[in-house]
Motif scaffolding. Structure first.
Motif, mmCIF file in Angstrom:
data_model
loop_
_atom_site.group_PDB
_atom_site.id
_atom_site.type_symbol
_atom_site.label_atom_id
_atom_site.label_comp_id
_atom_site.label_asym_id
_atom_site.label_seq_id
_atom_site.Cartn_x
_atom_site.Cartn_y
_atom_site.Cartn_z
ATOM 1 N N ALA A 216 0.831 -1.207 0.000
ATOM 2 C CA ALA A 216 0.000 0.000 0.000
ATOM 3 C C ALA A 216 0.863 1.255 0.000
ATOM 4 O O ALA A 216 0.543 2.247 -0.680
ATOM 5 C CB ALA A 216 -0.928 -0.024 1.206
ATOM 6 N N VAL A 217 1.945 1.221 0.752
ATOM 7 C CA VAL A 217 2.843 2.391 0.785
ATOM 8 C C VAL A 217 3.471 2.608 -0.584
ATOM 9 O O VAL A 217 3.556 3.746 -1.087
ATOM 10 C CB VAL A 217 3.930 2.177 1.861
ATOM 11 C CG1 VAL A 217 5.009 3.250 1.738
ATOM 12 C CG2 VAL A 217 3.301 2.220 3.248
ATOM 13 N N LEU A 218 3.922 1.520 -1.232
ATOM 14 C CA LEU A 218 4.508 1.644 -2.570
ATOM 15 C C LEU A 218 3.506 2.197 -3.566
ATOM 16 O O LEU A 218 3.843 3.050 -4.413
ATOM 17 C CB LEU A 218 5.029 0.282 -3.037
ATOM 18 C CG LEU A 218 6.273 -0.270 -2.323
ATOM 19 C CD1 LEU A 218 6.570 -1.693 -2.783
ATOM 20 C CD2 LEU A 218 7.478 0.617 -2.590
ATOM 21 N N MET B 53 -1.234 -19.469 -9.262
ATOM 22 C CA MET B 53 -2.092 -19.521 -8.076
ATOM 23 C C MET B 53 -1.533 -18.640 -6.963
ATOM 24 O O MET B 53 -2.276 -17.942 -6.263
ATOM 25 C CB MET B 53 -2.204 -20.971 -7.603
ATOM 26 C CG MET B 53 -3.053 -21.153 -6.345
ATOM 27 S SD MET B 53 -4.787 -20.748 -6.582
ATOM 28 C CE MET B 53 -5.271 -22.101 -7.655
ATOM 29 N N THR B 54 -0.220 -18.641 -6.800
ATOM 30 C CA THR B 54 0.376 -17.837 -5.725
ATOM 31 C C THR B 54 0.337 -16.339 -6.035
ATOM 32 O O THR B 54 0.478 -15.517 -5.125
ATOM 33 C CB THR B 54 1.843 -18.254 -5.502
ATOM 34 O OG1 THR B 54 2.595 -18.021 -6.700
ATOM 35 C CG2 THR B 54 1.939 -19.719 -5.123
ATOM 36 N N LEU B 55 0.152 -15.983 -7.290
ATOM 37 C CA LEU B 55 0.107 -14.562 -7.660
ATOM 38 C C LEU B 55 -1.271 -13.939 -7.436
ATOM 39 O O LEU B 55 -1.397 -12.710 -7.430
ATOM 40 C CB LEU B 55 0.498 -14.388 -9.131
ATOM 41 C CG LEU B 55 1.963 -14.662 -9.484
ATOM 42 C CD1 LEU B 55 2.180 -14.520 -10.986
ATOM 43 C CD2 LEU B 55 2.887 -13.713 -8.732
ATOM 44 N N VAL B 56 -2.292 -14.783 -7.267
ATOM 45 C CA VAL B 56 -3.653 -14.251 -7.094
ATOM 46 C C VAL B 56 -3.760 -13.316 -5.891
ATOM 47 O O VAL B 56 -4.287 -12.190 -6.011
ATOM 48 C CB VAL B 56 -4.668 -15.409 -7.001
ATOM 49 C CG1 VAL B 56 -6.059 -14.883 -6.645
ATOM 50 C CG2 VAL B 56 -4.719 -16.176 -8.303
ATOM 51 N N PRO B 57 -3.263 -13.687 -4.680
ATOM 52 C CA PRO B 57 -3.344 -12.754 -3.550
ATOM 53 C C PRO B 57 -2.591 -11.448 -3.808
ATOM 54 O O PRO B 57 -3.041 -10.375 -3.391
ATOM 55 C CB PRO B 57 -2.711 -13.536 -2.395
ATOM 56 C CG PRO B 57 -2.824 -14.963 -2.772
ATOM 57 C CD PRO B 57 -2.681 -14.974 -4.257
ATOM 58 N N ALA B 58 -1.452 -11.520 -4.506
ATOM 59 C CA ALA B 58 -0.688 -10.313 -4.796
ATOM 60 C C ALA B 58 -1.454 -9.401 -5.741
ATOM 61 O O ALA B 58 -1.463 -8.161 -5.570
ATOM 62 C CB ALA B 58 0.667 -10.692 -5.404
ATOM 63 N N VAL B 59 -2.113 -9.976 -6.730
ATOM 64 C CA VAL B 59 -2.922 -9.173 -7.661
ATOM 65 C C VAL B 59 -4.033 -8.458 -6.908
ATOM 66 O O VAL B 59 -4.311 -7.268 -7.138
ATOM 67 C CB VAL B 59 -3.499 -10.077 -8.772
ATOM 68 C CG1 VAL B 59 -4.499 -9.296 -9.620
ATOM 69 C CG2 VAL B 59 -2.386 -10.630 -9.647
ATOM 70 N N LEU B 60 -4.682 -9.165 -5.987
ATOM 71 C CA LEU B 60 -5.757 -8.543 -5.203
ATOM 72 C C LEU B 60 -5.208 -7.467 -4.269
ATOM 73 O O LEU B 60 -5.844 -6.423 -4.062
ATOM 74 C CB LEU B 60 -6.498 -9.621 -4.394
ATOM 75 C CG LEU B 60 -7.220 -10.701 -5.217
ATOM 76 C CD1 LEU B 60 -7.810 -11.764 -4.291
ATOM 77 C CD2 LEU B 60 -8.318 -10.094 -6.080
ATOM 78 N N ALA B 61 -4.014 -7.726 -3.701
ATOM 79 C CA ALA B 61 -3.445 -6.768 -2.748
ATOM 80 C C ALA B 61 -3.022 -5.469 -3.428
ATOM 81 O O ALA B 61 -3.078 -4.391 -2.819
ATOM 82 C CB ALA B 61 -2.248 -7.400 -2.038
#
Length: 970
Positions: free
Chosen positions: A336-338, A415-423
């Motif tokens: 969020a800061v980035l 699959m592991t990139l899905v949370p990062a995309v949402l974040a």
């Protein structure tokens, strides 16, 4: 480079999470790569076994190439021109190498048509006897024979006479002796040939493959040295018509799956050349028919492996998502800061992609080798969670395994990139708002995705049930071991949806518990209930993970046990006992007549009515069978298939079974609860009256028979006997009550109901009576002997004793050997191996995920525990809080997992009946639960929770209040 270093520092900072993610990736790659490795290994084993069985059953060597061509009326050619045979010799010699197998033996044979033999000296040989034979030459004949009498033939004509080897059968058939000379005169021959047998020979080794195709016509051949035959007969075109044979024996034990296409193509190439060069030819290669089936077998096995791996694949995907989500949660503030400082979503995601590529690369290096080891586990499985010392499978990494591994890595990293995309969608303000609203509903619950998926899985369940009902009712064949991937996907969806649905209800249960004891809860329990009740979304991941692990484990265990047990019971029921054999009975049946009768006899017989004489049998002693080694009990069981049952004016075909009730009850195998009462009660009822019989339910339904009715049984040539119905049964050992039909047999019916009525009317029928009564009132005919072995006795001991006592056996069925063969079946191995492997992987990643979640959760609540300790909460009360929290979360998840797994097993495991032939699935398919499997699961879960509590307690004991409070102030 700076970005790469930043990613490495971030991975080192979260090393435990990254390690957990790496473990998940490695297991995903290993599981995916193990499928082609296992498919190849099990098909390779099955290929050699099938060829060995083919050799035993057909008495043919499977990989023997045997070809012959018939040369007819060749055109006039120059002397010495035998180009066709020379070219074919060279061509087949070259093509035999193209099969890719070691050549154990090769030979060429030349043979003439049959010529009439004229004695050269009629004074020494009776000229009135008609004699005919053929001239033959076989390459390397000298190496495969022994001379019984005489001397070896000369390599050149002796005074114009060709000397030959012969077998003793020829001397007897032609009524000649060694040294008798014959002349062959034929208008089609360019020259007169004189031939003389000088040596009687025999095969040096009766098991020699050299003689496989030459046993029937040995008594009609004069064998001339091969080189002499070629020089004097082939090059000069002495014979207008000639047979040429080629025999190549290949070592099929060296045949590999990769070489199947080459093997088949080489055989086709040889056949095409033979077809183009010879007017008449034959090509035999017994293995071809078996090899052509392997493409379809591979497709079926591959489909089954994918289907079996669906539940554990979903579990692995969920694990990867959970760990990736935990990593992302710890970095959401940083993200969020980035974002607030101008970094684009693509720039942030590039870092996660590079991180995924690093971990995926390691998984790609390690995973396939782990998959290789996992395949060994699959090959050693003898049942669910059962392993035996079995001959190791030939496993190796191949191109396809790495292709599967690459696909698995790509899918897992995505699959592991899905949370990062949402974040990356959240700003710093949105992130702080999310932290303040932890109690909101999850996306799945908001959209009612759990309800939708649950409804879909239940709808598909009903669809499967309708399909199964049609198959069972009509007796249709569902194709042996045909597996629908939905049989595994739908239960996995049901488990996922059921778990989410119960988690939707879970907060209300916590709220109810809180309200019930609000006035009495001590402070630490009050705090725990508030913590769990207000943060249900926070616990959903770990709870759903435990639910899916436990439920999937229960379902896998039940599915594997059920399929194994039903296959075993099917074999036991079909045979009826451990050993079923029939000894040789002496009888007065006339020997089979060969040839035709004389004209007078034929005319005389035609005027006389044909009366079939009833064969009289002599019953061999039964006592020796009861005294064989390892026999616990033995029974006489007479079965007559083409018999009739009459009730009043109604008569129909039936099977009659005659038994001795006491012996039968101690010997036969029967599953409990198949009949309304125990089988021994029916046998006791039958024993009260020698005329008593039991009838099948099909007789009662179709003919209206009931208990107390008088019926008559008979078969062709018998007057029959009167019996009284004492009972009605649905099943009986060795008897199949199901109609056996094919899909095409009912295709002409207008509706399914009419098909069902037709099937019902043709249902098999059975009458069970006393053997002594049948023998006394009708006839004594051969019966089977059923044997029950002592638990510790092997079949080999019984076989040895039968041979030692010289008991002649006509037929023998061994149930134990049938069970062993069923467990070695590749599809059965796949079920046991993959289910076991999936269960072990699920437990392993569940343990890692559980510890990881709670350790991170505790690390994030150090301030809270420090404040509680500062407020006066004792260490024991903190442990009590943790235990209560574990009970309300992990304990609740275990309870929900048990309910979900048991429900899924009872609903979906019966559908595995679709994988078997419904007409032969007797006794009926039955869901099986082994309490040991459940205890294994519960013990593992308890150990997992216990270790988690121990670690959390250790971490709590090391918390220093002043450091925790100071950390909170910072």
């Amino acid at each position: 480079m700076a970005l790469f270093l930043m990613i490495l520092r971030k991975m080192v900072k979260n090393r435990w999470l990254e390690l957990s993610l790496l473990i998940g990736l490695i297991f995903s790659v290993a599981l995916a790569s193990s499928m082609p490795i296992y498919t190849h290994a099990i098909l390779q084993r099955m290929l050699i076994k099938d060829l060995e069985v083919l050799q035993t059953d057909s008495n043919q060597f499977p990989s023997q190439l045997y070809a012959y061509g018939y040369l007819t009326s060749p055109p006039e050619k120059e002397e010495g021109d035998n180009r066709l045979l020379t070219e074919m010799d060279a061509f087949l010699a070259e093509q035999s190498k193209q099969f890719g197998l070691p050549i154990r033996l090769s030979s060429q044979t030349r043979s003439t048509l049959t010529f009439e033999l004229t004695p050269s000296d009629p004074s020494k040989i009776d000229p009135k006897v008609k004699r005919a034979a053929e001239l033959t030459a076989m390459s390397d004949l000298e190496k495969h024979i022994r001379i019984v009498d005489g001397v070896a033939p000369a390599s050149e004509p002796v005074n114009g006479v060709y000397e030959a080897w012969v077998f003793p059968e020829l001397l007897n058939q032609l009524k000649i002796v060694l040294g008798n000379e014959f002349t062959i005169v034929n208008k089609d021959l360019k020259q007169t040939i004189r031939i003389k047998p000088v040596a009687v020979i025999d095969r040096s080794d009766y098991a020699d493959l050299y003689w496989t195709n030459h046993l029937n016509d040995l008594p009609t051949k004069f064998f001339i040295p091969y080189s002499l035959f070629e020089k004097d007969f082939i090059t000069t075109h002495t014979f207008k018509n000639l047979f040429a044979y080629w025999n190549y024996v290949l070592d099929y034990h060296q045949l590999k799956l990769e070489g199947l296409d080459t093997y088949i193509q080489t055989n086709e190439r040889i056949e095409n050349v033979l077809n183009s060069h010879f007017s008449s030819y034959t090509l035999k290669n017994p293995a071809i028919a078996t090899l052509k089936l392997y493409g379809e077998k591979e497709k079926k096995l591959r489909t089954m492996l994918w289907s079996l791996n669906v539940p554990v694949s979903i579990l692995l995907a969920f694990y990867l998502f959970m760990v990736a989500n935990l990593i992302t949660d710890r970095q959401k503030t940083e993200i969020a800061v980035l974002r607030s400082r101008g970094a684009s979503r693509i720039q942030i995601l590039i870092g996660y992609v590079v991180e995924g590529m690093l971990l995926g690369g390691i998984a790609l290096l390690v995973g396939p080798f782990l998959g290789l080891q996992l395949t060994q586990i699959l090959g050693a499985s003898n049942g669910f969670l059962e392993f035996v010392q079995r001959a190791s499978m030939e496993v190796k990494l191949n191109k396809e395994a790495y292709q599967y591994a690459v696909f698995a890595v790509i899918a897992s990293v995505c699959m592991t990139l899905v949370p990062a995309v949402l974040a990356t969608r959240a700003t710093i303000v949105g992130h702080k708002q999310t932290l303040a609203r932890k109690n909101k509903l999850s996306f799945v619950h908001k959209t009612f995705l759990d309800v939708i998926v649950l409804a879909v899985s239940l709808y598909l369940l009903q669809s499967f049930h309708r399909r199964m009902s049609d198959l069972v009712a009509l007796g249709l064949d569902s194709m042996d071991m045909k597996v629908d991937p939905l049989l595994f996907l739908v239960p996995a969806l049901f488990i996922f949806a059921m778990g989410l649905f119960l988690l939707r209800v879970y907060p209300w249960v916590i709220q109810l518990i809180y309200l019930i004891g609000r006035k009495w809860w001590p402070p630490y329990l009050y705090s725990t209930l508030l913590q769990v009740g207000r943060s249900t979304t926070q616990y959903q991941f770990i709870m759903l993970f435990i639910i899916m692990t436990l439920a999937t484990g229960l379902f896998s265990a039940s599915a594997a046990r059920t399929m194994n047990k039903n296959v075993e019971e099917k074999i036991r029921y079909k045979n009826g006992a451990d050993i079923v054999l029939q000894s040789r009975w002496e009888n007065d049946a006339p020997p089979p007549q060969s040839g035709s009768s004389s004209g007078f006899e034929a005319s005389e017989k035609s005027t006389q009515p044909l009366v079939k004489k009833r064969v009289q049998f002599t019953e061999p002693p039964f006592l020796p069978f009861t005294q064989l080694a390892g026999v616990e009990a033995a029974a006489r069981v007479f079965t007559k298939k083409d018999a009739f049952l009459s009730l009043g004016k109604v008569s129909d075909k039936t099977v009659i079974m005659g038994i001795d009730t006491d012996d039968f009850g101690r010997t036969a195998w029967m599953r409990d609860q198949l009949l309304d009462h125990h089988i021994n009660e029916y046998l006791n009822l039958l024993a009260t009256n020698s005329k008593a019989v039991l009838i099948s339910k099909s007789i009662a339904d179709e003919m209206g028979a009931k208990v107390g009715d008088v019926v008559r049984i008979a078969w062709d040539g018998m007057e029959g006997a009167t019996c009284i119905v004492y009972g009605i049964i649905d099943y009986w050992p060795s008897w199949n009550p199901n109609p056996i039909m094919t899909a095409g047999s009912s295709a002409g019916n207008s509706t399914a109901s009419s098909s069902s009525k037709q099937v019902k009317a043709n249902a098999p029928k059975l009458v069970i009576g006393h053997l002594a009564y049948i023998q006394n009132n009708m006839a004594v005919e051969p019966y089977d002997v059923w044997i029950k072995l002592k638990p510790e006795t092997t079949s080999l001991a019984l076989y040895d004793d039968l041979a030692l006592k010289h008991i002649p056996i006509v037929n023998l069925v061994d149930t134990k050997q049938g069970l062993v063969r069923s467990k070695k079946d590749p599809f059965q191995l796949a079920v046991n191996g993959v289910m076991t492997l999936g269960f072990l992987i699920a437990i392993g990643i569940s343990f890692i995920g559980f510890l990881l979640y709670w350790v991170l959760s505790l690390a994030g609540r150090i301030l809270q525990f420090g404040v509680l300790r500062a407020m006066g909460i004792s260490f024991g009360q903190l442990i009590g809080m943790l235990m209560t929290e574990q009970l309300l979360t992990s304990g609740a998840a275990v309870f929900i997992g048990m309910i979900t797994g048991t429900t899924a097993s009872r609903l979906y495991v019966p559908l595995f009946q679709l994988t078997f032939d419904s007409s032969s699935q007797v006794p009926p398919f039955q869901v099986s639960f082994d309490p040991n499997d459940q205890w294994h699961l519960y013990v593992i879960v308890l150990v997992m929770i216990g270790i988690g509590l121990l670690l959390l307690g250790t971490m709590l004991s090391r918390i220093k209040i002043h450091q925790a409070v100071k950390l909170g102030e910072d």
